[in-house]
Design a protein around this motif. Sequence first.
Motif, PDB file in Angstrom:
ATOM      1  N   HIS A 420       0.816  -1.214   0.000  1.00 34.19           N
ATOM      2  CA  HIS A 420       0.000   0.000   0.000  1.00 34.19           C
ATOM      3  C   HIS A 420       0.855   1.272   0.000  1.00 34.19           C
ATOM      4  N   TYR A 459      -4.552   1.238  -0.170  1.00 26.72           N
ATOM      5  CA  TYR A 459      -4.501  -0.086  -0.785  1.00 26.72           C
ATOM      6  C   TYR A 459      -5.112  -0.082  -2.190  1.00 26.72           C
ATOM      7  N   TYR A 460      -5.921   0.938  -2.478  1.00 29.79           N
ATOM      8  CA  TYR A 460      -6.611   1.015  -3.762  1.00 29.79           C
ATOM      9  C   TYR A 460      -6.347   2.390  -4.352  1.00 29.79           C
ATOM     10  N   THR A 464      -2.345   0.749  -8.527  1.00 31.50           N
ATOM     11  CA  THR A 464      -2.389  -0.568  -7.880  1.00 31.50           C
ATOM     12  C   THR A 464      -2.890  -1.613  -8.865  1.00 31.50           C
ATOM     13  N   MET A 528      -6.611  -9.195  -2.121  1.00 36.20           N
ATOM     14  CA  MET A 528      -7.162  -7.982  -2.722  1.00 36.20           C
ATOM     15  C   MET A 528      -6.826  -7.960  -4.209  1.00 36.20           C
ATOM     16  N   ARG A 531      -7.638  -3.766  -7.783  1.00 33.70           N
ATOM     17  CA  ARG A 531      -7.298  -2.638  -6.906  1.00 33.70           C
ATOM     18  C   ARG A 531      -7.151  -1.326  -7.660  1.00 33.70           C
ATOM     19  N   ASP A 532      -6.969  -1.387  -8.980  1.00 38.09           N
ATOM     20  CA  ASP A 532      -6.995  -0.159  -9.770  1.00 38.09           C
ATOM     21  C   ASP A 532      -8.425   0.382  -9.732  1.00 38.09           C
ATOM     22  N   ILE A 533      -8.600   1.611  -9.287  1.00 41.51           N
ATOM     23  CA  ILE A 533      -9.948   2.091  -8.979  1.00 41.51           C
ATOM     24  C   ILE A 533     -10.851   2.177 -10.216  1.00 41.51           C
ATOM     25  N   ARG A 536     -11.777  -1.302 -10.999  1.00 38.65           N
ATOM     26  CA  ARG A 536     -12.646  -1.794  -9.927  1.00 38.65           C
ATOM     27  C   ARG A 536     -14.102  -1.401 -10.178  1.00 38.65           C
ATOM     28  N   GLY A 597     -11.529  -0.549   0.211  1.00 39.41           N
ATOM     29  CA  GLY A 597     -11.969  -0.805  -1.152  1.00 39.41           C
ATOM     30  C   GLY A 597     -13.461  -0.774  -1.372  1.00 39.41           C
TER      31      GLY A 597
END
Length: 880
Positions: A420, A459-460, A464, A528, A531-533, A536, A597
Motif C-alpha cells: 500500500h 490499498y486502492y 495498484t 485484494m 485494486r486499480d480504482i 474496480r 476498497g
Amino acid sequence: MQQLPVPPYPPPYKPPELKVLYFIAGIIAVTALVSLSVYYYTEYLWFESVGYGSVFITYLKYSIGFFILVFAIFMTFLTATIVAVKKVTMEFLGEPLKIPHLLSLAISLFAAFSMQSQWKSMLFYINSAEYGIKDPIFGLDAAFYTFQLPFLKMVIGILLAAAVISITIAIFAYIYAFRWVKSFDEFKEIFPTSGFVHLGINVLILLSLAGALIYISRFEIVHSQHGLLSGAGYVEVNILSPALLLVSALSFVSGISAAYLIAKKNFEMVFYVIVLFVAISILAAVIVPFAVQKLQVEPSELSYESRYLEYSINYTLYAYGLQNVEYRFFKYSPTLNYTDVLKAKATIDNIRVWDHRPIRDVFRQLQQIRTYYFINDVDVDRYWINGNYTQLMLAARELSTDLLPSRAQTWLNKHLIYTHGYGIVASPVNAVSAEGLPEMVLYDIPPRGEIKIKRPEIYYGELTDDYVVVNTLQQEFDYPVGNKNYFTKYSGDGGVKLDYMRRVLYSFRFADINLILSEYITDESRLMMHRDIIERVNTIMPFLTYDSDPYVAVINGQIYWIIDAYSLVDRFPYSAEIGRYNYMQNPVKVFINAYNGSVKFYIVKEDAYVKTLEKALPGVFIKEMPEEFKKHIRYPRDFFKIQAYIYSTYHMKDVTAFYNREDVWDVPTEKFEDDVIKVEPYYVTLAIENKPEFILMVPFTPKNRDNMIAWMAARCDDKYGELIIYEFPKGELIYGPMQIEARIDQDAELSKLFTLWNQAGSRVIRGNLLVIPLNNSILYVEPIYLRGESTKIPELRGVVAVHNDELRMGSTIYDALEMIFGKKSEVVEKPKEKAGTAEEKLGLLKEYYSKLMEAMKNGDWKTFGEMLNRIGEVLGYSKQ
C-alpha cells in the motif's frame, strides 16, 4: 413407362474417422469449461466481498440468457438445414449425405461466444425506462432508439447471419453431393423437387429478414448526421422514410415470388425478380432522395430545413444537459479599485497560482520520500482550513512495486510486503513560501498538517495494478522514518477471505503457484484484487463510462477516491455527435475507500439511463448522499469541456442565426510553456450570489476572434449542477486570454526579465492564464515559474495581474494587485549625478546589481525592472 438408364454415380460419401476429432474437441471443451468455471467463481467471490454478489448473479443470468439466445438461433437454422440436406440427398442417392452435427454445434458455439459481449443490450432492452421525451417524427420515446432498437436490430441481424450461413452450407452440400453433374440443365432435371423447395424457403427467409431489417432501420433516420443538422432532414422524413417502407414491402414480396419460382425451377424469372427488386430499391432509396436534395431542397434549404433545425437544437441541448442553462447579462464595468479587491478576499485567496503540472513536479521532488512512492496526479478540491474556505491542490502518495530495485521485486515483496501507499500531500492553490515553493497544509510521513487522517494507508488507487494478500504471517511494510521502516498488519475487511480451496482456485486463475506454496498465507488472510480504482468500478458497473481523472479526498479522517460516472448513448434522436456518442450526462458519483476498497454509487441527477440500471440492478444506486460527501463533489471538467463545445454553437436557438452561424463562440487559446493550447476549464471561488462558492468556469471568444464575449460557470456547492452563462455587452472590447498573453509578451520589463532568466541556466514557465470575474469587472492572472536546468523543481517567481491597461508582476497576487490599484512599492531613488569615469561606472554597476538581486529575491519586480534599466543606461543602452 421406359426406365432411364442409371448413370455411374460415385460411391457414397464416407467421412473420415471422427473419434480423434471428437476426443480433441472434448479436451478443449473440458479445459474451457474448467477455466471459465474457475474465473466466474473467483469473480463471484470478489463481487460478494464488496457487497455486490447479487449484481454478479444478475450479470451471469443475462450473459447466459443472451448466449442461449444466439446459440439457439444458429443451432435451429443449422440443424434444420442439415436435416433438410440429408432428406434431399436420401431421396435421390438412397443414402443421406453425412454432415457431422459437430459442424452445427461448433458454428453455433463460435457465434454465441463471439457475440457474448453484446449481452448488455439485452439488459437495457428488458429494463428500458423512458426519457419522457418523444421524437418529433415517429412519436416514440427516445428510449426506443437508445435501448430497444439496438437490440431488435441485433436479433434480426443474428437471424439473418444464421440464415446466410445455413443456405451457404446447403448450397455447398448440394454441389458436393451432385458434383458429377456436368451442366445446370442436367442438375435441374435430376435434382429433387424437395431440394428446390428447401432452397426456395431459404431465399424467402433471407429476403423476409432483409425486409424486416430495412423496415426497422428506417427509424434510425432520427439520429443520422449531416453537415447542417443532426437528425432527419426534409428528404429523410418525406422521401427516404417512405422509400424504405416501400423497399421493405418489396423485399417480402420478392421473397415470396422467388421462393415460388425456385420451387417451380423457373430460375430465369427468379433472376428478373431479384434485378427488379434491386433496381427499384436503388431508385427509391438512393437516386430519388439525392435528386430531391440537390434540385429542390438545397436551393431553398433554410425554408425546407428550418423545422428540423429547431428539432436538432432543442434535442442536442437536452442530450447534453444544457436545456436549463441560466442566461445572465454581465454588466461590465472597467472600474475596479483595491477596496473591491479586499471585499472579494475569498476569491483572491483562492486564485490558483499553482498549475497542476508544475506543482506535481514539486510534490514529486519534495514529498515522494522514497523511490517506491509515486505521485501520479494532482487534483483540486476545497476544505475549511482554520475557518477559511480554501481551495487545495491534493495528491495521493501511492506505492508502485515497479519502482523497487530489480533485485527487490520478488513475489514476497510485490504481493505480501509492499502492499500500500501512504498519505496525502496538500497545498493551498495560492500559498507560496519565501523560496517560491508551495506551502503545505498536509505533508510528510506519517501525515502532518491541518487535515487529520485516521487511515493514511492506500490499498486502492490509480497505480495498484497487481493483487496483494494481506493479514498474513508476514508483516506489511507500512512507512519509513529516517533509516527505520515501520511494519503493520491489515485490520480492515477488504478483499476475499482465503481458505485452502480458494487459494487453489486463485492460484489457477492467476497462474501463480506461490499462492498455494506460501507458508505466510493462512485462513485469515485476504486477497485484494481489482485494486486499480477505474478497473474496480468498471468491473462492478460496466455500463457507465468513467472519468479519466479520479481525485482524492479526505472525509471523516478516511481517504476516498471520487470518480465521475457518465451515461453515454450513441442513438439519441436529433442530437449532435461528439466522437461516436450523441448523448452525455453525469448522473452518478462513485466513492471508493482507499483502505477497505468499498464502492458506493451515488445518484446526483437521475436520467433514463440510470433508471434502466436501477430497474435491472435494484439496490446498487444510492439516492441520499451523506452531507460530508456532498462537500467534496465537484462538476467534472471533462463533461464541462464537452458542454462548452456544444454550447458554443447551440446557444443560438434562433434557427436563422444557427443556419448562418452568425454568433458561433469558441473556447480561447493561451500560452503554456512554449505551446499554444486551448484554455482548460478551471475551478475558482466566486460569489455568484450572497457567499463565495466553488465553481468551474471557462471563457468564450467569438469564432476566429480573440476578444472575450462570455463566460460559463458550473456550480459545485449547494446548487450543484446549475449552469450559468454570463454574456458581455456586445459593444465593449473585453480582452481575451491571447490578447493578454500578447500584452505580457510586449511588456518591455517582463520581456527583459524573461530573457535574463532563460539565459541564466533556468527556464521560464508561464502557467495557465486565469480570467477572474470580479465585481462586474475582469481580472487576469498568470503565474510565472522558474525551473533550473539541473533540477525539476519549479519555483513560483511571480504573478502577473492585468486589469484594463494596467499590467504588473508581483511576488504574490496581492503584491501585483497593490501595484495595479495604487499601493506603491518602494521606488529606488535615481542617482543625483551621472557617473563619468570607468571606476564610477563600475561602482554604480555593482550597486545596481546588488539592488537588482535583492529585489529579485524579495519578488519586487518593479525595483528589479528599474535596476535593469539603470544598468542598461550605465552601459550606454537606451531605455526600451
